[in-house]
Design an enzyme around this catalytic site. Structure first.
Site, PDB file in Angstrom:
ATOM      1  N   LYS A  13       0.836  -1.221   0.000  1.00  0.00           N
ATOM      2  CA  LYS A  13       0.000   0.000   0.000  1.00  0.00           C
ATOM      3  C   LYS A  13       0.865   1.264   0.000  1.00  0.00           C
ATOM      4  CE  LYS A  13      -2.288  -0.956   3.847  1.00  0.00           C
ATOM      5  NZ  LYS A  13      -1.782  -2.283   4.241  1.00  0.00           N
ATOM      6  N   ARG A  85      -9.897   1.027   8.028  1.00  0.00           N
ATOM      7  CA  ARG A  85      -9.573  -0.370   8.313  1.00  0.00           C
ATOM      8  C   ARG A  85     -10.749  -1.088   8.962  1.00  0.00           C
ATOM      9  NH1 ARG A  85      -3.571   0.465   8.698  1.00  0.00           N
ATOM     10  NH2 ARG A  85      -2.560  -1.550   8.771  1.00  0.00           N
ATOM     11  N   ARG A 124      11.033  -6.653   5.190  1.00  0.00           N
ATOM     12  CA  ARG A 124      10.848  -5.254   4.785  1.00  0.00           C
ATOM     13  C   ARG A 124      11.757  -4.319   5.592  1.00  0.00           C
ATOM     14  NH1 ARG A 124       4.924  -2.778   4.834  1.00  0.00           N
ATOM     15  NH2 ARG A 124       4.779  -3.608   6.951  1.00  0.00           N
ATOM     16  N   ARG A 159      10.650  -1.860  10.921  1.00  0.00           N
ATOM     17  CA  ARG A 159       9.535  -1.432  11.778  1.00  0.00           C
ATOM     18  C   ARG A 159       9.450  -2.360  12.985  1.00  0.00           C
ATOM     19  NH1 ARG A 159       4.234  -0.529   8.155  1.00  0.00           N
ATOM     20  NH2 ARG A 159       3.371  -1.478  10.029  1.00  0.00           N
ATOM     21  N   ARG A 170      -1.376  -9.098  13.070  1.00  0.00           N
ATOM     22  CA  ARG A 170      -1.859  -8.060  12.143  1.00  0.00           C
ATOM     23  C   ARG A 170      -2.638  -8.698  10.992  1.00  0.00           C
ATOM     24  NH1 ARG A 170       3.612  -5.615  10.850  1.00  0.00           N
ATOM     25  NH2 ARG A 170       2.541  -4.355   9.324  1.00  0.00           N
TER      26      ARG A 170
HETATM   27  P1  AMP Z   1       0.446   0.300   8.848  1.00  0.00           P
HETATM   28  O1  AMP Z   1       1.686   1.121   8.752  1.00  0.00           O
HETATM   29  O2  AMP Z   1      -0.662   0.806   7.955  1.00  0.00           O
HETATM   30  O3  AMP Z   1       0.693  -1.174   8.670  1.00  0.00           O
HETATM   31  O4  AMP Z   1      -0.106   0.491  10.339  1.00  0.00           O
HETATM   32  C1  AMP Z   1       0.668   0.083  11.466  1.00  0.00           C
HETATM   33  C2  AMP Z   1      -0.235  -0.065  12.661  1.00  0.00           C
HETATM   34  O5  AMP Z   1      -0.848   1.205  12.978  1.00  0.00           O
HETATM   35  C3  AMP Z   1      -1.407  -1.026  12.486  1.00  0.00           C
HETATM   36  O6  AMP Z   1      -1.042  -2.379  12.714  1.00  0.00           O
HETATM   37  C4  AMP Z   1      -2.399  -0.493  13.523  1.00  0.00           C
HETATM   38  O7  AMP Z   1      -2.011  -0.901  14.829  1.00  0.00           O
HETATM   39  C5  AMP Z   1      -2.187   1.011  13.435  1.00  0.00           C
HETATM   40  N1  AMP Z   1      -3.107   1.610  12.440  1.00  0.00           N
HETATM   41  C6  AMP Z   1      -2.781   2.152  11.247  1.00  0.00           C
HETATM   42  N2  AMP Z   1      -3.883   2.578  10.588  1.00  0.00           N
HETATM   43  C7  AMP Z   1      -4.939   2.299  11.392  1.00  0.00           C
HETATM   44  C8  AMP Z   1      -6.350   2.460  11.270  1.00  0.00           C
HETATM   45  N3  AMP Z   1      -6.902   3.003  10.170  1.00  0.00           N
HETATM   46  N4  AMP Z   1      -7.113   2.053  12.306  1.00  0.00           N
HETATM   47  C9  AMP Z   1      -6.574   1.513  13.414  1.00  0.00           C
HETATM   48  N5  AMP Z   1      -5.269   1.289  13.587  1.00  0.00           N
HETATM   49  C10 AMP Z   1      -4.444   1.671  12.578  1.00  0.00           C
END
Ligand code: AMP
Length: 221
Positions: A13, A85, A124, A159, A170
């Protein structure tokens, strides 16, 4: 123009979202990046979000929706990466955009098999420079010099949540809560599925080209 990036953790993404932003001159709004920055700065929001992120859980809707609406107030169009999400977040976004007389242009669903996702995510690395945020993969898409970003020369980091135990959680959360958005947007006739399989060697260029085609088709409608 508002583009939503849907897809499991590690589906690309961020990478494809960045290409869309460059091509269509849009702002990249990645909720995960915002949370990581808040955590780094140890703000109140960061401390709260960290409790959930460190376990691979979603940050509560109430917090996330407020954060995104505040950011969207400043923008005229965006690529939303990692938001919505949940169904609650999606319907809050619909109400928000409606109230501003705006609409979603397309929802890009990056579809990667689960077994590929675990491999992709655990290898990653991302750029530590928050204005760059380029992503690489030590196995499939390495930087030219190990540990150094090709784009800006900053150090590459892992990360904290890209470790197998948290990745598995996740993915579970994705299947339980986020995957239902595929149907939500299919019913609204906004969904653009893009199939990716690293073992059949789908390249970043293939995926980018398919995504641009899908968006161009929507713009022409
Ligand atoms: P990402 O970088 O998009 O993989 O997001 C990393 C983490 O941030 C996720 O595993 C969630 O814990 C939190 N997070 C990111 N976006 C959201 C969202 N829209 N709603 C809730 N938690 C989020």
């Amino acid at each position: 123009m508002y583009i939503i990036m849907l897809g499991a953790p590690g589906s690309g993404k961020g990478t494809i979202g960045t290409e869309i932003c460059k091509h269509y001159n849009l702002t990249h709004l990645a909720t995960g990046d915002i949370f990581r920055e808040e955590i780094k700065n140890q703000t109140e929001l960061g401390k709260e979000a960290e409790k959930y992120i460190s376990q691979g859980k979603l940050v509560p809707d109430e917090i996330t929706i407020k954060l995104v609406e505040k950011q969207l107030d400043e923008l005229d169009g965006a690529v939303l990466d990692g938001f919505p999400r949940t169904i609650e977040q999606a319907s809050a976004l619909d109400s928000y955009l409606n109230s501003k007389g705006k609409a979603i242009t397309a929802v890009i669903d990056l579809n990667v098999p689960d077994e590929d996702l675990v491999v992709r995510t655990s290898s990653r690395v991302i750029c530590s420079n928050k204005t760059c945020r380029a992503a690489y993969n030590t196995k499939f898409m390495p930087s030219k010099v190990e540990g150094v970003c090709d784009v800006c020369g900053s150090a590459l980091i892992r990360r904290a949540d890209d470790v197998p135990e948290i990745i598995r959680n996740r993915l579970k959360v994705y299947h339980e809560e986020t995957e239902q958005l595929i149907n939500y947007y299919r019913e609204k006739e906004l969904l653009e599925p893009i199939d990716i399989n690293i073992y059949s060697e789908t390249t970043r260029e293939d995926t980018t080209a398919k995504t641009f085609n899908a968006i161009d088709k929507r713009i022409a409608e």
